[in-house]
Design an enzyme around this catalytic site. Structure first.
Site, short mmCIF file in Angstrom:
data_model
loop_
_atom_site.label_atom_id
_atom_site.label_comp_id
_atom_site.label_asym_id
_atom_site.label_seq_id
_atom_site.Cartn_x
_atom_site.Cartn_y
_atom_site.Cartn_z
CE LYS A 248 -0.15 2.46 -8.64
NZ LYS A 248 1.26 3.19 -8.98
CG ASP B 105 8.54 7.89 -5.40
OD1 ASP B 105 9.27 8.27 -4.59
OD2 ASP B 105 7.23 7.43 -5.07
CB VAL C 162 0.12 -3.16 -5.38
CG1 VAL C 162 0.42 -4.42 -6.38
CG2 VAL C 162 0.52 -1.89 -5.82
CD GLN D 278 -2.90 -0.71 2.13
OE1 GLN D 278 -2.57 -1.08 3.13
NE2 GLN D 278 -4.36 -0.45 2.27
N GLY D 279 0.48 2.24 -0.68
CA GLY D 279 1.61 3.39 -0.85
C GLY D 279 0.62 4.60 -1.03
CD GLN E 160 1.74 8.04 -6.49
OE1 GLN E 160 0.60 8.51 -7.08
NE2 GLN E 160 2.75 8.87 -6.10
#
Ligand SMILES: *[C@@H]1O[C@H](CO)[C@@H](O)[C@H](O)[C@H]1NC(C)=O
Ligand SMILES: *[C@@H]1O[C@H](CO)[C@@H](O)[C@H](O)[C@H]1NC(C)=O
Ligand SMILES: *[C@@H]1O[C@H](CO)[C@@H](O)[C@H](O)[C@H]1NC(C)=O
Ligand SMILES: *[C@@H]1O[C@H](CO)[C@@H](O)[C@H](O)[C@H]1NC(C)=O
Ligand SMILES: *[C@@H]1O[C@H](CO)[C@@H](O)[C@H](O)[C@H]1NC(C)=O
Ligand SMILES: *[C@@H]1O[C@H](CO)[C@@H](O)[C@H](O)[C@H]1NC(C)=O
Ligand SMILES: *[C@@H]1O[C@H](CO)[C@@H](O)[C@H](O)[C@H]1NC(C)=O
Ligand SMILES: *[C@@H]1O[C@H](CO)[C@@H](O)[C@H](O)[C@H]1NC(C)=O
Ligand SMILES: *[C@@H]1O[C@H](CO)[C@@H](O)[C@H](O)[C@H]1NC(C)=O
Ligand SMILES: *[C@@H]1O[C@H](CO)[C@@H](O)[C@H](O)[C@H]1NC(C)=O
Ligand SMILES: *[C@@H]1O[C@H](CO)[C@@H](O)[C@H](O)[C@H]1NC(C)=O
Ligand SMILES: *[C@@H]1O[C@H](CO)[C@@H](O)[C@H](O)[C@H]1NC(C)=O
Length: 755
Positions: free
Chosen positions: A452, A552, A438, A432-433, A435
């Site tokens: 994603k 990134d 996933v 998890q992030g 963006q």
């Protein structure tokens, strides 16, 4: 139950109404307009024909009823053409006379030249029902017709000996026939002879000619002798139609339109007039208001099987079988029969109960079905909305314009991905992030993919998002995670990537804190991964059709596959740089510790921002430390700064990862450290390009060094890795061909030295 009872009540009520209505309608016999003369002698005069005033629809349909005859005789309009039948099917039968031409041996001639003049444009002689016949043995007959323009036809009948003729045959010996053209309105019949019948007298004194209905006259040899035809009249069928326009035209004039309730309008040939017909199941006069009456099939046909009850309906009828029987009840159809002979002894009560239950169940099922269908429609509508909101249209457009790019890219259906992720089950979350989340997904063809779920709230980002998808579609690099497809039918767009099995570089370098005894990633592998990452970034910056800044780069975004091959991932923050702009202004975004300080200050995004982040990655690989660690003392907190200051103070060896540092590779490490330092320079312009970095790293890989299989830190896993790494190098797929030979040489040399 209540509902069913109510329904049957309504049905009974409905039947009552129908039956009452039926009973109260008077028997309709007159076809004439109310108050008009409905017949003349034996002939019925239906509207639109009439005897004057409003009784005829137009002047053309006027009928004179001559009362000086007994019975009275009707005539067409004011002519002497006698009418013998008027049919509402659009036909009218009249009587026509024969022409004759008779001689006797003293040269005496008696003749009649017959002319029929129908001065009515709506009336014409039906060409299929009538034909022209001439009789005689010295006969030439001609018919001059008028059908708008003039025409003439005729036939010839000769016979040298009266014994030659045969009964019933009109083929030119004693009798001849010919057809008439369409639309004839008037005609003159003329008879001529070649020899005044001199050769055939006395057997054949006369010639005759007439137009008659096909089946009304059949030739007999006796007719050649007779004089009867001088007074004989023959029936001729005429067609009639209303007006001189098509139905469509006529309908516009509702006041004068001829076709009334329950009737169809039919165009006549050439659209020069129309006629009306009652609907099927109705009969009567379509030209009269309320003229078309429902046919009571039950009375006129008794169409139902004995046990079934017949119900007359407007235009049709229904046969209903007794309770417990099935079938359509019609004599011609399936009749009525018991559904199952074995259950024939069921009591009617059970039947009723069964019937109602089945009815109720059916109703319930119908409601459920209806709900389900509505719901499905709703869902698919929602999906379409999302698709548009997520730029699906834009994407489709882009895809169609960019044919020739990767064709394996797919637009997935929402259902397919739902299934693949077990409805986005928690157990499928890979990471998890910022963006998005996933998920691990297993497609129908057993392919494992990473899905994603992006976070995109702002509709203005849609275009950018699509652009990014398009960019990823174009990227086909060994060290970039491959985008397999996307799905736009969901509220948030979904991206489908190839599934990379071995986790992130971050996990492998920092062991994620769970297993400190696990062998660290060997230096060779670190260097190779760094090289591959640099190549990928170099490709993104320069080789892709539109330069892409990843924005990134960090250990967590470098994935490793089974063979520890690097795969750069997470392009969520990536930006495209139009070719005419070297830098773009964006909202500062990235991960603290990896973020280009110049970009942080100026918000000007350039390719050099990725170079800085990559420098931090290199430093992490060199030191084995995390980019930012709050456990460290303040001056060591941000790794890049600490590393640079250490180098300045010539304390590099203190900060290098002791797990990989040894006598053999110290030079190589120093070189890489120098490169890393240049990458993290404050001024972007002073940093090397990614291309230069990749070149340098490729060169460094070939530097003489001690094989890491002998490293005292090596474990079994690393040895396994060695084999893998060598085999991947042998592919030569990523190495630039420039340095390839030297690498091979160096490796050989190095192995020699190792022995
Ligand atoms: C019916 O025919 C008569 C005689 O031609 C005519 O005077 C009368 O106007 C016609 N009726 C209509 C409604 O046209
Ligand atoms: C009726 O027929 C007679 C005999 O053919 C004729 O003299 C008379 O004029 C006719 N009447 C009408 C109204 O046409
Ligand atoms: C021909 O007919 C006329 C008139 O009917 C008659 O006077 C004459 O006698 C006839 N001739 C013969 C040969 O029958
Ligand atoms: C002639 O009569 C036949 C039979 O009634 C019909 O089918 C056909 O349409 C008629 N022809 C025209 C030109 O009305
Ligand atoms: C029929 O004959 C009459 C008289 O000779 C003539 O006025 C008329 O035009 C002719 N009609 C046709 C269709 O030939
Ligand atoms: C007509 O034919 C019959 C029999 O074939 C013959 O007896 C008779 O003489 C013929 N008539 C003429 C005028 O040729
Ligand atoms: C034709 O039929 C009639 C009776 O209808 C008969 O008198 C006559 O002899 C027949 N003619 C021929 C040629 O058969
Ligand atoms: C021909 O028509 C006339 C008048 O309708 C009728 O009297 C006669 O019987 C008909 N003949 C045949 C053979 O149908
Ligand atoms: C036909 O002939 C009869 C007499 O034989 C006559 O009264 C009638 O008017 C004629 N019909 C036509 C249309 O000429
Ligand atoms: C059609 O009928 C109308 C009225 O009966 C008439 O005025 C018009 O001239 C006709 N048109 C044609 C083309 O026959
Ligand atoms: C039954 O079928 C026959 C022939 O198919 C048909 O002539 C008849 O009109 C039909 N009867 C009913 C009541 O439908
Ligand atoms: C009614 O239908 C049944 C079954 O189709 C058939 O056996 C029977 O003959 C029919 N009865 C009549 C009166 O048509």
């Amino acid at each position: 139950m209540c509902l069913t009872r109510f329904r049957s009540f309504v049905l009974v009520l409905l039947l009552n109404v129908i039956l009452t209505a039926k009973a109260s309608t008077p028997a309709a016999t007159s076809q004439a307009k109310p108050g008009c003369q409905s017949r003349c002698g034996d002939i019925i005069i239906p509207y639109p024909f009439g005897t004057g005033g409003d009784c005829n629809i137009t002047e053309d349909f006027f009928i004179t009823c001559n009362t000086s005859f007994t019975p009275n005789k009707p005539f067409v309009s004011t002519s002497n053409i006698e009418v013998i039948d008027i049919s509402l099917d659009g036909q009218l039968r009249i009587l026509s006379n024969a022409s004759y031409d008779c001689y006797n041996t003293s040269g005496y001639r008696r003749w009649l030249y017959f002319s029929l003049w129908l001065g009515l444009p709506g009336f014409s002689i039906n060409n299929t029902k009538n034909r022209f016949t001439a009789i005689g043995c010295d006969t030439y007959a001609r018919v001059d017709g008028f059908l708008g323009q003039n025409y003439a036809t005729g036939c010839l009948s000769l016979c040298s000996n009266i014994t030659d003729v045969s009964n019933g045959s009109c083929s030119g010996i004693g009798c001849c026939q010919t057809s008439i053209p369409k639309g004839v309105r008037s005609y003159n019949i003329t008879l001529e002879s070649y020899d005044n019948h001199a050769a055939v007298l006395p057997e054949n004194p006369c010639s005759y000619a007439f137009i008659a209905e096909n089946d009304n006259y059949s030739f007999s040899s006796t007719d050649l002798l007779s004089f009867d035809f001088q007074d004989k009249q023959f029936p001729v069928t005429l067609d009639w139609k209303i007006g001189n326009t098509s139905c469509n035209e006529a309908e516009k004039d509702t006041m004068n339109f001829g076709c009334k309730e329950n009737s169809n309008c039919n165009d006549s040939e050439n659209n020069s007039g129309y006629f009306c017909k009652c609907y099927e199941g109705y009969n009567g006069n379509p030209y009269l208001s309320n003229g078309c009456k429902d046919i009571n099939e039950c009375e006129t046909m008794s169409p139902c099987n004995g046990t079934a009850s017949c119900i007359n309906l407007p235009g049709t009828y229904n046969c209903s079988c007794p309770v417990g029987y099935e079938g359509d009840g019609r004599k011609n159809g399936t009749g009525c029969s018991l559904p199952n002979k074995g259950q024939s002894k069921r009591s009617p009560l059970i039947d009723v109960a069964l019937g109602t239950s089945i009815g109720f169940l059916g109703l319930l099922l119908g409601i459920v079905l209806l709900y389900w269908m509505l719901r499905r429609k709703q869902i698919s509508k929602l999906r379409e909305e999302y698709f548009q909101q997520n730029g699906g249209i834009l994407l489709r457009e882009q895809l169609s314009r960019r044919q020739g790019y990767r064709e394996d890219v797919k637009v997935f259906a929402a259902e397919e991905l739902e299934k693949a992720t077990n409805n986005y089950h928690e157990s499928r979350i890979l990471g998890q992030g910022g963006q998005g989340t996933v998920y691990k997904g297993i497609l129908g063809d057993n392919r494992v993919v990473a899905i994603k779920k992006s976070i995109i709230g702002d509709p203005s980002q849609v275009e950018q998002f699509i652009n990014e998808i398009m960019v990823l579609y174009q990227i086909n690099h060994r060290n970039v995670v491959k985008l397999l497809g996307c799905c736009l039918e969901t509220q948030v767009p979904l991206l489908v990537y190839e599934y990379i099995t071995n986790g992130t570089l971050f996990h492998h370098l920092h062991n994620d804190g769970d297993d400190n005894d696990a062998p660290s990633l060997p230096w060779e592998a670190r260097l190779r991964i760094a090289t591959e990452t640099a190549e990928a970034l170099s490709y993104l910056h320069s080789s892709a059709s539109v330069p892409i800044i990843h924005r990134d780069i960090k250990l967590a975004n470098i994935l490793l596959d089974d063979n520890f091959i690097a795969k750069v991932s997470d392009f969520g923050a990536s930006r495209l740089i139009p070719s005419d702009e070297a830098q773009i202004t964006t909202m500062v975004q990235g991960t603290f510790g990896y973020l280009d300080p110049e970009y942080m200050i100026t918000s000007l995004l350039t390719e050099k921002s990725d170079v800085y982040s990559f420098g931090v990655v290199l430093i992490e690989l060199l030191t084995g430390q995390k980019a930012v660690c709050f456990k460290r003392s303040e001056e060591k907190r941000v790794l890049a700064m600490y590393f640079v200051s250490s180098m300045k103070e010539d304390r590099l060896l203190d900060v290098l990862d002791p797990r990989v540092l040894n006598d053999e590779n110290v030079e190589q490490l120093k070189e890489v450290a120098g490169l890393a330092r240049r990458c993290v320079r404050m001024k972007g312009e002073e940093r090397p390009t990614m291309k230069e970095v990749a070149h340098e790293l490729t060169g460094l890989q070939a530097m003489p060094k001690h094989p890491w299989s002998e490293s005292k830190l090596m474990g079994e896993e690393a040895e396994y890795l060695l084999g893998d790494l060598n085999s991947t190098y042998d592919d030569g797929a990523t190495s630039s061909t420039m340095g390839y030979d030297s690498i091979n040489n160096k490796i050989t040399f190095q192995l020699d030295r190792a022995r």
